[in-house]
Scaffold this active site. Sequence first.
Site, short mmCIF file in Angstrom:
data_model
loop_
_atom_site.label_atom_id
_atom_site.label_comp_id
_atom_site.label_asym_id
_atom_site.label_seq_id
_atom_site.Cartn_x
_atom_site.Cartn_y
_atom_site.Cartn_z
N ASP A 70 -16.24 8.79 -2.79
CA ASP A 70 -14.97 8.57 -2.22
C ASP A 70 -14.77 10.03 -1.23
OD1 ASP A 70 -12.66 7.61 -0.91
OD2 ASP A 70 -11.41 7.82 -2.87
N ARG A 95 -14.17 -6.71 1.74
CA ARG A 95 -12.62 -6.48 1.40
C ARG A 95 -11.97 -8.00 2.15
NH1 ARG A 95 -9.89 -1.84 1.30
NH2 ARG A 95 -8.11 -3.09 1.25
N ARG A 115 0.93 -1.09 -0.24
CA ARG A 115 0.04 0.19 -0.02
C ARG A 115 0.95 1.25 0.04
NH1 ARG A 115 -5.52 1.11 1.50
NH2 ARG A 115 -5.73 3.16 2.38
N CYS A 140 -16.18 3.60 -0.06
CA CYS A 140 -15.14 2.72 0.44
C CYS A 140 -14.40 2.83 1.74
CB CYS A 140 -14.04 2.76 -0.59
SG CYS A 140 -13.14 4.41 -0.78
N GLN A 147 -10.18 -3.00 -3.48
CA GLN A 147 -11.36 -2.38 -3.14
C GLN A 147 -12.66 -2.59 -4.01
OE1 GLN A 147 -12.45 -0.46 -0.06
NE2 GLN A 147 -14.12 -1.08 -1.14
N HIS A 151 -6.96 1.37 -7.01
CA HIS A 151 -7.44 0.70 -5.89
C HIS A 151 -8.05 -0.41 -6.35
CE1 HIS A 151 -7.79 -0.27 -1.77
NE2 HIS A 151 -8.48 0.78 -1.24
#
Length: 309
Positions: free
Chosen positions: A228, A296, A102, A268, A132, A129
């Site tokens: 987001d 997830r 990450r 998310c 996700q 991402h």
Amino acid sequence: MRHFLWFIDYKKEEIEEIIKLAFQIKKETKAKIFKPYLKNTQLAMIFEKSSTRTRVSFEAGINQLGGNGLFLSSRDIQLGRGEPIKDTARVISRMVDLVMIRTFGQERLSEFAKYSRVPVINGLTDLCHPVQLLADLMTVIEFKKFDFRSPEKTLVSYVGDGNNMAHSWAILAGILGFNLNIATPKGYEVDNFIKNKALEFAKVSGALINFYNDPKLAVKNADVVTTDTWVSMGQEQQKEKRIKDFKGYEVNNKLMTMAKKDAIFLHCLPAYRGYEVSEEVFEKYEEAIFAEAENRLHAQKGLMVWLKK
């Protein structure tokens, strides 16, 4: 050996395989059946960006699969002290079986993968991402009965920053063939490379992908509305400017009335009420949002097993 760096490297059939495997493992998990699919597998988890959901889901996931997770922050390894990425990759990949990273730039992830002897997973970069989106796709399948055989029946509307989430939705829609509207303020549009790549995929899959600067146009008749945060990690100094620039982009009750009556809302997380989403909308759709967060765990378990099969 396959890496999971972004969806661009994957075919529709491969994404479907991963999702089917994730649902199978989720069903087993709910029945308290924990098969050691990855017995004695060592997962290195490199965090140059911190996260609640990514840390917990990967660590719990690899443990439930019979393996072990090693948490490595930039403070814990030489990567944070100036060692070349390629050297860190050469060392770590000789000692573990999987690596999740990450980080910030996609180029850092790509360089690590180039020199790694084991599969590397993108846990998030500034560009995309994908893990996700695997969880989001599972949630859309569960709540909206999305069908890989007729994906065009589903319209997703993304409202907000043209960031890594918008990029991931665009590429996934292009590959799978579902319809997607993206609404961003002027100056915050989707990256041109990603936009062109998504439209290139859409020519093959039949997806209809539209880009707007008006949230109302994007949300009309949507099955799924998603957003987001407006201020991602590393953008804190831009907060006040971004709040002004994103005026009118809050997903609230008024905006949701333009979507289908049975539409769902996804986020998310973390969510900042009063900015990208209203308190009322968040609480109204909290069941789907937290199912999305839980997915997830299951999506990433499916991915890790698929990469090591």
